[in-house]
Scaffold this active site. Sequence first.
Site, PDB file in Angstrom:
ATOM      1  N   HIS A  73       0.827  -1.209   0.000  1.00  0.00           N
ATOM      2  CA  HIS A  73       0.000   0.000   0.000  1.00  0.00           C
ATOM      3  C   HIS A  73       0.866   1.267   0.000  1.00  0.00           C
ATOM      4  CE1 HIS A  73      -3.429   2.486   0.434  1.00  0.00           C
ATOM      5  NE2 HIS A  73      -4.184   1.673   1.146  1.00  0.00           N
ATOM      6  N   ASP A  80      -8.639  -7.817 -17.324  1.00  0.00           N
ATOM      7  CA  ASP A  80      -8.733  -8.721 -18.475  1.00  0.00           C
ATOM      8  C   ASP A  80      -7.352  -8.847 -19.110  1.00  0.00           C
ATOM      9  OD1 ASP A  80      -9.199 -10.120 -20.781  1.00  0.00           O
ATOM     10  OD2 ASP A  80     -10.842  -8.852 -21.489  1.00  0.00           O
TER      11      ASP A  80
END
Length: 462
Positions: A178, A401
């Site tokens: 993070h 994707d």
Amino acid sequence: MDSCVQELQFSYLHIPVTIKNKFLVHPSSPTTANQSPHHSLYLSNLDDIIGARVFTPSVYFYRSSSSNRESLFLKRLQDALSEVLVPYYPLSGRLREVQNGKLEVFFGEEQGALMVSATSSMALADLGDLTVPNPAWLPLIFRHPGEEAYKILEMPLLIAQVTFFTCGGFSLGIRLCHCICDGFGAMQFLGSWAATAKMGGLVTDPEPVWDRETFKPRNPPMVKYPHHEYQPIEERSNLTNSLWDTKPLQKCYRISKQFQCRVKSIAQGQDSSLVCSTFDAMAAHIWRSWVKALDVKPLDYNLRLTFSVNVRTRLETLKLRKGFYGNVVCLACAMSSVDSLINDSLSKTTRLVQEARLRVSEDYLQSMVDYVEVNRPKKLEFGGKLTITQWTRFEMYETADFGWGKPVYAGPIDLRPTPQVCVLLPQGGVESGNDQSMVVCLCLPPSAVHNFTRLLSLNDCT
């Protein structure tokens, strides 16, 4: 239960996973880090605040296809990652502490992102409902044996595990530090990695920008707000113990768009002057339901609700270049006594959430940066706190994707290690269509589940 609020179930199972190979992935060509043996990168106080010193784990499931071949898929992912690590070269570095405990990114010959290939003797169909975050999926995220909690120093900043199932489907389990990027930055990086794999050549749109010096503290620092979100509160309630001393259950609820609008309408109907967002009302409703279900005592104890606010659109004098992928989020904090929270109307609690959200401005952000510079909090504060994290704003399915279609599921796995966190997820996946439902995931002691479900569903006065 209200038909617009559906409690989701997941399978309690054991997933056998065999690690086949582990290897470091380096940038495919020289980067800025290669130009100097002592190259390092500055991290802002937004990047290395204590709450960002974690890895964010997530998993992506993909169905089988007739062209599935493990070696080809793994090579496509590896080659694309190697290409993307050129413009995103900071992700091939490591973190170290410098003066006063501040972090920076540094580089060395043996660094890089870590990729892990694994197999399982199960099929995706054996995993149950793949649209509900399940703690049983933990083996699909790689952790070093004996790895200590919250370890980030000297660790790969990106760890990706590809697990192949007997049906030909597979999962991509990612742990991303993070400190390097917030959720929006992570989506930008992941989108570039996926597009590069799909197109067979480097795709960066937009071009990544580091520029962490934009958020350097002022000299001298000017802390203009109290920043209750980072201040310790004496733990004299039963809240934290009821969650940490029991084995909390992870519970998930699908909340329809219709129900979200209903909650917002109730809040605004109780106060004609209140014009709030759906998030304001839903966050208030979840907070109140959670506290009531946990039967928090004493009634005069002060509680906090914190949530991240994206400040990108609120910057006025500070200018960010397109493609900046660092942390530009600030914690908002609403406060209330237990008594007020459970007895006041939903509209009053909603107004507290709204005021906390609107309080976060560029000025507030700069004050927070200066607060961290002066105080540098050393530990996470849990006293009387619920933290709501919105993943509904991230295009997790659209960006992931890699050339074999959108994932069946994209999101977190196990909230139990941080049981005072609630995650709001989009209702995504290939079968979701235009469903605008959200999935609310949080942890509850077994004794509180029935009451929370009833309260969340509005089967009680508000």
